[in-house]
Design an enzyme around this catalytic site. Structure first.
Site, PDB file in Angstrom:
ATOM      1  N   ASP A 210       3.565   9.701  -8.884  1.00 13.60           N
ATOM      2  CA  ASP A 210       2.834   9.125  -7.773  1.00 13.60           C
ATOM      3  C   ASP A 210       3.745   8.215  -6.943  1.00 13.60           C
ATOM      4  OD1 ASP A 210       0.128   8.407  -6.499  1.00 13.60           O
ATOM      5  OD2 ASP A 210       0.907   6.443  -7.061  1.00 13.60           O
ATOM      6  N   GLU A 252      15.178  17.622 -22.308  1.00 14.72           N
ATOM      7  CA  GLU A 252      15.101  17.720 -23.769  1.00 14.72           C
ATOM      8  C   GLU A 252      13.871  18.496 -24.207  1.00 14.72           C
ATOM      9  OE1 GLU A 252      15.291  14.011 -25.836  1.00 14.72           O
ATOM     10  OE2 GLU A 252      16.644  13.130 -24.335  1.00 14.72           O
TER      11      GLU A 252
END
Length: 540
Positions: A210, A252
């Site tokens: 956001d 990851e």
């Protein structure tokens, strides 16, 4: 809990995905208390599968006092009790994934709620304390400190500073209840990295960021000077180091980012999409573009060009939880969108707006890149007129009552034409009132009507997923070639002879040469011509 497999992002699913935005509070009410919840979403997963989306994006579902619709987060590791529990969220993520639907969640890095533990501790600790260093506390100006520390303007209007009884002021670029975090502080950075890992460990496939261009501030917090570069709080260079560290974490887990980046400078916008930063960012130029062939073509060309600079896919969106719904916007004299232009009582031709919205759906879904669909857009919902005494959006109140706010696009969805409150939940009135006639848009009725907006979206998403002409993820699938047309008509090809045509002029036009009409947004005219405000997908 098992994390996403590292190979997931490398499959490039996100480059051309259809992603459905869920505003939980208004999607579906599973426990009958008038507020949408995770139980309601779980019950509607078969609907989302049938619609044909690849992922769902949840606006904030965290613990929040809801001063700004959940974008005032009190605890990132807790689901708001009005929506359910963390265990339910984990179950929803897993159930959706088993059905082939990935989950994207919202992160709000610029600010937290004034009820967040950090801020309550800062208030209690007082001026000069380490707790206050996590935010932007400053003394006021003037002899008695009664003047705000600088002259900035809040995103919601008025000063972004609130004074406390101890004399200090704190910064909030949005509502008073949303204090801005100090991103120069290492604890703030570490906490957000930990939150990302928390949700990636629970199977989340992506994060929407956001107000992604706002968190970093000039540490001096200077007065605003028009044209000053760098800006004191928008698009500062420090942000890129933050997002590079986030990208390393996402990689990851094979997760992806989409940023809410409102920037007019295309070169600076593209910086956020470099290979080691965000995967995608919302395309607001297209969303706000008027229903005009020349302007739409320019918005499309500009979008593709700025993304090509960094090899990122474009995103296409017609609506979201902040903007006037497409059917209403396209039915007005001014068909663009601008927050500053919102007002009560704007005349709207809903029949015209619906016809254009259907055509716009085929246009946006034919473009190369990812498509975002806001809940209810597939039902053709118009903007609702909320009675003034029921408005909850802080944008309305901060404007002194002149801005109608964003509640009109957040009205609870109609699911069943014959049920109380259009089947949103039970016999309890929803948290926002549904306007008269809302049940006429109900999903169950539209699902049985082959000419409905819902049926159009289902077929468009099916073709988008199965037709090779839309291209596969990667550069080959992200190409678009314009065809020569009369002024006011848009026509382009993708791969494998797929053609999209949109007529925005006042008379029907001949279709380009083709072997098959795959889908149209409305009936063709005599002789197979394409009427005004109608779109068609063709096989060339």
């Amino acid at each position: 809990m098992a994390a996403n497999r590292p190979s997931e992002a490398t499959t490039n699913w996100w480059r051309d995905a259809a992603i459905y935005q869920i505003y939980v509070r208004s999607f579906a009410d599973g426990d009958g208390d008038g507020t949408g919840d995770l139980a309601g979403v779980r019950a509607k997963l078969p609907y989302l599968v049938e619609l044909g989306v690849d992922a769902i994006w949840f606006t904030p579902w965290y613990l929040s006092p809801l001063a700004d619709g959940g974008y005032d987060v009190a605890d990132y590791r807790t689901i708001d009790p009005a929506f359910g529990t963390l265990a339910e969220a984990e179950k929803l993520i897993a159930e959706a994934r088993a059905l082939g639907i990935r989950t994207i969640i919202d992160i709000v890095p610029n600010h937290v709620s004034d009820q967040h533990a950090w801020f309550t501790a800062a208030l209690a600790a007082g001026p000069g304390s380490p707790e206050r260093d996590l935010f932007h506390f400053r003394p006021g100006r003037g002899p008695d400190g009664a003047v705000p520390p600088n002259d900035w303007i809040s995103e919601f209007g008025g000063t972004p500073w609130t004074r406390l009884p101890d004399g200090e002021w704190y910064l909030h670029l949005f509502a008073t209840q949303q204090p801005d975090l100090n991103w120069a502080h290492p604890v703030v950075r570490q906490e957000h990295e930990d939150v990302l890992r928390f949700w990636f460990e629970r199977g989340v496939s992506g994060v929407r960021i956001d107000s992604a261009a706002l968190p970093a501030k000039d540490p001096a917090l200077p007065d605003f000077t028009e044209g000053r570069d760098p800006h004191p709080y928008i698009d500062r260079d420090e942000l890129h180091d933050i997002y590079r560290s986030w990208r390393a974490i996402a990689d990851e887990y094979g997760a992806i980012f989409v940023g809410e980046v409102w920037l007019p400078d295309t070169e600076r916008f593209a910086r956020y999409l470099r290979p080691d930063e965000l995967h995608t960012a919302f395309n607001f130029n297209f969303l706000a573009c008027p229903w005009d062939a020349g302007l739409l073509r320019s918005a499309i060309d500009d979008t593709l060009a700025e993304h090509a600079l960094v090899g990122a896919p474009a995103t296409w969106v017609l609506s979201n939880h902040d903007v006037t719904r497409t059917v209403t916007r396209y039915g007005r004299q001014d068909t663009g969108f601008d927050f500053a232009a919102k007002t009560f009582g704007t005349p709207t031709d809903l029949a015209l707006g619906t016809r254009r919205a259907r055509a716009a759906a085929l246009l946006s879904l034919a473009l190369p890149g990812a498509a975002y669909l806001y809940q209810g857009e597939e039902l053709g919902l118009p903007e609702a007129d909320i009675p003034r005494d029921r408005i909850q959006d802080p944008m309305h109140f901060r404007s002194g009552g002149t801005d109608p706010g964003r509640d009109g696009c957040r009205v609870p969805l109609p699911w069943s034409a014959q049920a109380p409150y259009a089947g949103f939940g039970s016999a309890v009135e929803p948290w926002l009132p549904q306007p008269a006639g809302w049940s006429s848009y109900a999903a169950d009725a539209q699902g049985a009507d082959p000419d409905s907006m819902l049926s159009l979206y289902r077929e468009a998403l099916r073709l988008r997923r199965t037709e090779p002409g839309f291209g596969s993820p990667g550069k080959a699938g992200e190409r678009l070639t314009w065809l020569p047309t009369a002024p006011g008509v848009l026509a382009f090809t993708r791969t494998d002879r797929l053609v999209c045509v949109v007529n925005l002029i006042g008379e029907a036009v001949e279709l380009p040469g083709h072997t098959e009409v795959l889908l149209t947004s409305g009936p063709l005219a005599d002789g197979g011509r394409l009427p005004q405000d109608t779109a068609a997908w063709l096989r060339g």
